[in-house]
Design an enzyme around this catalytic site. Structure first.
Site, PDB file in Angstrom:
ATOM      1  N   ASP A 183     -10.850   0.944   6.549  1.00 37.44           N
ATOM      2  CA  ASP A 183      -9.689   0.133   6.915  1.00 37.44           C
ATOM      3  C   ASP A 183      -8.433   0.978   6.750  1.00 37.44           C
ATOM      4  O   ASP A 183      -8.390   1.908   5.949  1.00 37.44           O
ATOM      5  CB  ASP A 183      -9.618  -1.186   6.134  1.00 37.44           C
ATOM      6  CG  ASP A 183      -9.490  -1.013   4.630  1.00 37.44           C
ATOM      7  OD1 ASP A 183      -9.853   0.061   4.114  1.00 37.44           O
ATOM      8  OD2 ASP A 183      -9.033  -1.965   3.966  1.00 37.44           O
ATOM      9  N   HIS A 217      -7.168 -10.449 -15.827  1.00 40.86           N
ATOM     10  CA  HIS A 217      -6.442  -9.950 -16.984  1.00 40.86           C
ATOM     11  C   HIS A 217      -4.980  -9.770 -16.606  1.00 40.86           C
ATOM     12  O   HIS A 217      -4.680  -9.213 -15.555  1.00 40.86           O
ATOM     13  CB  HIS A 217      -7.046  -8.606 -17.422  1.00 40.86           C
ATOM     14  CG  HIS A 217      -6.454  -8.079 -18.697  1.00 40.86           C
ATOM     15  ND1 HIS A 217      -6.665  -8.683 -19.919  1.00 40.86           N
ATOM     16  CD2 HIS A 217      -5.660  -7.011 -18.934  1.00 40.86           C
ATOM     17  CE1 HIS A 217      -6.013  -7.998 -20.858  1.00 40.86           C
ATOM     18  NE2 HIS A 217      -5.394  -6.978 -20.280  1.00 40.86           N
ATOM     19  N   ASP A 275     -15.245   6.441  -0.758  1.00 46.48           N
ATOM     20  CA  ASP A 275     -15.129   5.576   0.421  1.00 46.48           C
ATOM     21  C   ASP A 275     -14.230   4.394   0.058  1.00 46.48           C
ATOM     22  O   ASP A 275     -13.526   4.448  -0.948  1.00 46.48           O
ATOM     23  CB  ASP A 275     -16.532   5.139   0.879  1.00 46.48           C
ATOM     24  CG  ASP A 275     -16.612   4.968   2.388  1.00 46.48           C
ATOM     25  OD1 ASP A 275     -15.874   4.121   2.903  1.00 46.48           O
ATOM     26  OD2 ASP A 275     -17.400   5.680   3.033  1.00 46.48           O
ATOM     27  N   CYS A 310       0.823  -1.213   0.000  1.00 46.83           N
ATOM     28  CA  CYS A 310       0.000   0.000   0.000  1.00 46.83           C
ATOM     29  C   CYS A 310       0.857   1.264   0.000  1.00 46.83           C
ATOM     30  O   CYS A 310       0.353   2.357  -0.230  1.00 46.83           O
ATOM     31  CB  CYS A 310      -0.948   0.006   1.182  1.00 46.83           C
ATOM     32  SG  CYS A 310      -2.318  -1.131   0.939  1.00 46.83           S
ATOM     33  N   ASP A 342      -8.104  -3.039  -5.965  1.00 46.03           N
ATOM     34  CA  ASP A 342      -6.823  -2.674  -5.358  1.00 46.03           C
ATOM     35  C   ASP A 342      -5.736  -3.526  -5.982  1.00 46.03           C
ATOM     36  O   ASP A 342      -5.899  -4.745  -6.103  1.00 46.03           O
ATOM     37  CB  ASP A 342      -6.832  -2.981  -3.860  1.00 46.03           C
ATOM     38  CG  ASP A 342      -7.123  -1.760  -3.016  1.00 46.03           C
ATOM     39  OD1 ASP A 342      -8.171  -1.738  -2.372  1.00 46.03           O
ATOM     40  OD2 ASP A 342      -6.292  -0.846  -3.002  1.00 46.03           O
TER      41      ASP A 342
HETATM   42 CO    CO Z   1      -9.909   0.819   2.318  1.00 43.48          CO
HETATM   43 CO    CO Z   2      -8.760   0.396  -1.547  1.00 41.16          CO
END
Ligand code: CO
Ligand code: CO
Length: 342
Positions: free
Chosen positions: A224, A137, A48, A16, A66
């Site tokens: 999160d 993909h 969000d 991340c 993600d």
């Molecule tokens: Co999140």
């Molecule tokens: Co995300």
């Protein structure tokens, strides 16, 4: 010559931490508001963890994606973490995942067995989450990347937003902090295999059980904690809810080794971007520097940040304790603006 390409390389920009800077993202999305039908319960205003589309009175679709470059060299661990991180945005909205597609980019010289290990581990996590990995993909790219697009389902009245925290709430976190610091420490050989293992266990732990335990308590707001770090995600919650969040520095839970790395002065690339994002909106005076670093550390597949009416805290804490689930009360929500520390 090495036969196996190192997946993560030597950069601390995987996971991340590779997120586009939050400030640049805000600038990009400012004024970008496609016409929204009334069935779009959650879109970009405000954004969000996932988009939510109401199908009927009983069902809403949750849709999210993600993906990121590797933060570890083990292909199976990378695949599992990338899948958990993507699936967790469905849990952060109060939903359950149904269907996932892979989004993948790999260098052609990466052994096919390594690529297969990424997909196998991701598929296992999708199954564990109660969903199906139904396709995807894959493109060629010098820098490996992997993630998922995920569709989930929730009741339209049971959607958890990050924009609805209330003054008087208590604030909780369902995983300790410090994945960015621990991965950096392992890469710089400040930490050992044991600390990597505890970070790996955290990053491959789905937020499904925490979400299930939380659901009956009808939280006011949930998100999160991922690339923007605890302060960045608390700032988003405070700003969108029109409240002030006060974090208790001494209550911030840390992964084993995270504070050691912070005291050595090591940082991930995301640390500076996260500070720029909240500049002016977060007052950190008086916080010991290693806790300050922990609070800004970009997290990969972090825990739920929960804003819960204070009257429910005793029963809520007992439910997590009896379920053997990690829970830390890390602050409170007040009238006002910004993020502060007590
Ligand atoms: Co999140
Ligand atoms: Co995300």
């Amino acid at each position: 010559m090495e036969t196996t390409a190192r997946l993560a390389g030597l950069e601390a920009g995987g996971g991340c931490a590779a997120k586009y800077a939050a400030g640049r993202l805000e600038e990009l999305l400012a004024g970008f508001a496609p016409a929204a039908p009334e069935n779009l319960l959650v879109g970009l205003s405000p954004a969000d963890d996932a988009a939510v589309y109401r199908l009927d009175d009983e069902r809403a679709l949750i849709f999210t994606t993600d993906f990121f470059p590797p933060m570890v060299d083990d292909p199976a661990l990378f695949g599992a973490v990338a899948a958990v991180n993507a699936l967790n945005d469905v849990f952060a909205m109060g939903g359950k995942p149904l269907l996932a597609l892979s989004i993948a980019a790999f260098p052609e010289e990466l052994p096919i067995g390594d690529v297969r290990a990424v997909f196998d581990a991701a598929s296992a996590k999708v199954t564990e989450a109660g969903a199906v990995l139904a396709g995807g993909h894959t493109i060629r790219d010098d820098e490996p990347k992997y993630g998922l697009a995920v569709i989930g389902m929730a009741h339209p009245e049971g959607i958890w937003r990050k924009s609805t925290a209330q003054a008087g709430d208590a604030l909780y976190l369902t995983k300790p902090l410090g994945t960015g610091l621990v991965l950096t420490g392992v890469r710089k050989r400040v930490l050992r295999e044991e600390e990597l293992q505890s970070a790996a266990a955290l990053m491959t732990d789905l937020n499904d059980r925490a979400a299930d335990a939380l659901r009956p308590f009808e939280p006011n707001a949930v998100t999160d904690v991922t690339g923007f770090g605890l302060v960045g995600h608390a700032h988003e919650m405070a700003q969108r809810s029109g409240v002030r969040i006060v974090l208790e520095g001494a209550a911030l839970p840390a992964l084993p080794g995270a504070l050691t790395v912070a005291r050595r002065g090591l940082r991930t690339g995301g640390d500076l971007r996260n500070r720029e994002f909240v500049a002016g909106a977060a007052a950190l005076d008086g916080l010991p520097s290693e806790l300050d670093v922990l609070a800004f550390d970009p997290q990969t597949a972090g825990g739920l940040l929960v804003s819960l009416p204070a009257a429910k805290t005793a029963v809520f804490e007992a439910a997590f304790s009896s379920g053997g689930l990690f829970l830390a009360r890390i602050g409170s929500v007040e009238a006002g603006t910004g993020v502060g520390f007590a």
